[in-house]
Design an enzyme around this catalytic site. Sequence first.
Site, PDB file in Angstrom:
ATOM      1  N   LYS A   7      -3.593  16.170  -6.922  1.00 28.54           N
ATOM      2  CA  LYS A   7      -3.153  16.015  -8.361  1.00 28.54           C
ATOM      3  C   LYS A   7      -2.463  17.821  -9.301  1.00 28.54           C
ATOM      4  O   LYS A   7      -1.042  17.656  -9.687  1.00 28.54           O
ATOM      5  CB  LYS A   7      -3.912  15.892  -9.721  1.00 28.54           C
ATOM      6  CG  LYS A   7      -5.045  14.731  -9.294  1.00 28.54           C
ATOM      7  CD  LYS A   7      -3.897  13.236  -9.875  1.00 28.54           C
ATOM      8  CE  LYS A   7      -4.810  12.251  -9.648  1.00 28.54           C
ATOM      9  NZ  LYS A   7      -3.330  10.905 -10.254  1.00 28.54           N
ATOM     10  N   ASP A  25       0.969  -0.947  -0.151  1.00 27.30           N
ATOM     11  CA  ASP A  25       0.393   0.093   0.006  1.00 27.30           C
ATOM     12  C   ASP A  25       0.336   1.241  -0.356  1.00 27.30           C
ATOM     13  O   ASP A  25       1.580   1.131   0.983  1.00 27.30           O
ATOM     14  CB  ASP A  25      -0.963   0.041   1.340  1.00 27.30           C
ATOM     15  CG  ASP A  25      -1.431   0.858   1.607  1.00 27.30           C
ATOM     16  OD1 ASP A  25      -1.737   1.700   0.349  1.00 27.30           O
ATOM     17  OD2 ASP A  25      -3.252   1.167   2.325  1.00 27.30           O
ATOM     18  N   VAL A  26       1.050   2.053  -1.571  1.00 27.14           N
ATOM     19  CA  VAL A  26       2.382   3.233  -1.444  1.00 27.14           C
ATOM     20  C   VAL A  26       1.474   4.211  -0.252  1.00 27.14           C
ATOM     21  O   VAL A  26       2.808   5.162   0.392  1.00 27.14           O
ATOM     22  CB  VAL A  26       1.637   3.914  -2.705  1.00 27.14           C
ATOM     23  CG1 VAL A  26       2.661   2.625  -3.369  1.00 27.14           C
ATOM     24  CG2 VAL A  26       0.229   4.107  -2.978  1.00 27.14           C
ATOM     25  N   TYR A  78      -9.381  15.270  -4.261  1.00 25.31           N
ATOM     26  CA  TYR A  78      -8.545  14.763  -6.164  1.00 25.31           C
ATOM     27  C   TYR A  78      -7.551  15.504  -6.973  1.00 25.31           C
ATOM     28  O   TYR A  78      -6.931  15.768  -7.035  1.00 25.31           O
ATOM     29  CB  TYR A  78      -9.582  14.070  -6.257  1.00 25.31           C
ATOM     30  CG  TYR A  78      -9.001  12.960  -8.289  1.00 25.31           C
ATOM     31  CD1 TYR A  78      -8.440  12.157  -7.975  1.00 25.31           C
ATOM     32  CD2 TYR A  78      -9.047  13.865  -9.446  1.00 25.31           C
ATOM     33  CE1 TYR A  78      -7.651  10.973  -8.822  1.00 25.31           C
ATOM     34  CE2 TYR A  78      -8.700  12.631 -10.726  1.00 25.31           C
ATOM     35  CZ  TYR A  78      -7.875  11.615 -10.053  1.00 25.31           C
ATOM     36  OH  TYR A  78      -7.072  10.988 -11.336  1.00 25.31           O
TER      37      TYR A  78
END
Length: 260
Positions: A162, A65-66, A158
């Site tokens: 980004k 899991d990063v 999100y």
Amino acid sequence: MHITLSGKRALVTGGNSGIGAGIVSALADAGARVAVNYVTHPEAAQELVRRVQAGKGEALAIQADVSDPAAVAGMFQQIDRAWGGIDILVNSAGIDGPRAPAWEADLAAWRKVIEVNLLGAFACAQQALRRMVPQAHGVIVNISSVHEEIAWSGYSAYTASKAGLGMMTKTLAQEAAPHGVRVLSVAPGAIKTPINQAVWSDPASLHDLLEKIPLNRLGEPDDIARMVVVLVSDAASYMTGRTVFVDGGMTDYPDFAHGG
Ligand code: BGC
């Protein structure tokens, strides 16, 4: 121009699905050895590894899991043991989180998106740079989104993650350039993957989405993967610190085809 990544050691996070899976295949086709990172669906990762091996390539699947830095450190140690280091990192693991306006958003869900998309990419980049800087070569590509630039109601975590990836890319590129290491981002538009399946499988929302894409089609993972292959290769040896948009024109403001 012929691109080969023969002998290069690559890691693709989120490599067992969507854009990541397309990147795994394209890197392997170009001759790289590829570590396929995944969190869930080990069978999808194994299937990709089998396909690469069937094509006489080298691949291995690694669960991590990063968003867990200890798991990330363990993943890089596994790659060290298998291949003695790394030349290419593609940070493709990402989630969009539940849709909610800020005033209704769940903070734990908001944090999770940042932890996977931004902290996770940083943790992987940190481990990669600890290996690439001493060897004085390597390339990192972060998979961003058109939502690095375009606001998207209901997805503040999100879009923030980004946009953060874009600036992280620039900063890491500045740090790493004197050491012969390049750092770039690719910002996909609407690519047909599981993350947006609810949208493209519904005719009305698909129609709405296509109106936002001047080239009038959804992208395929391979549209992104081909660009990643170019960017990690010596064909792009003079590029670093930038986000390349691969979006069918989505960021070209198609609404301005009329009026204004
Ligand atoms: C999202 C997709 C969306 C696309 C265009 C991507 O970053 O993951 O769900 O379709 O942006 O809006």
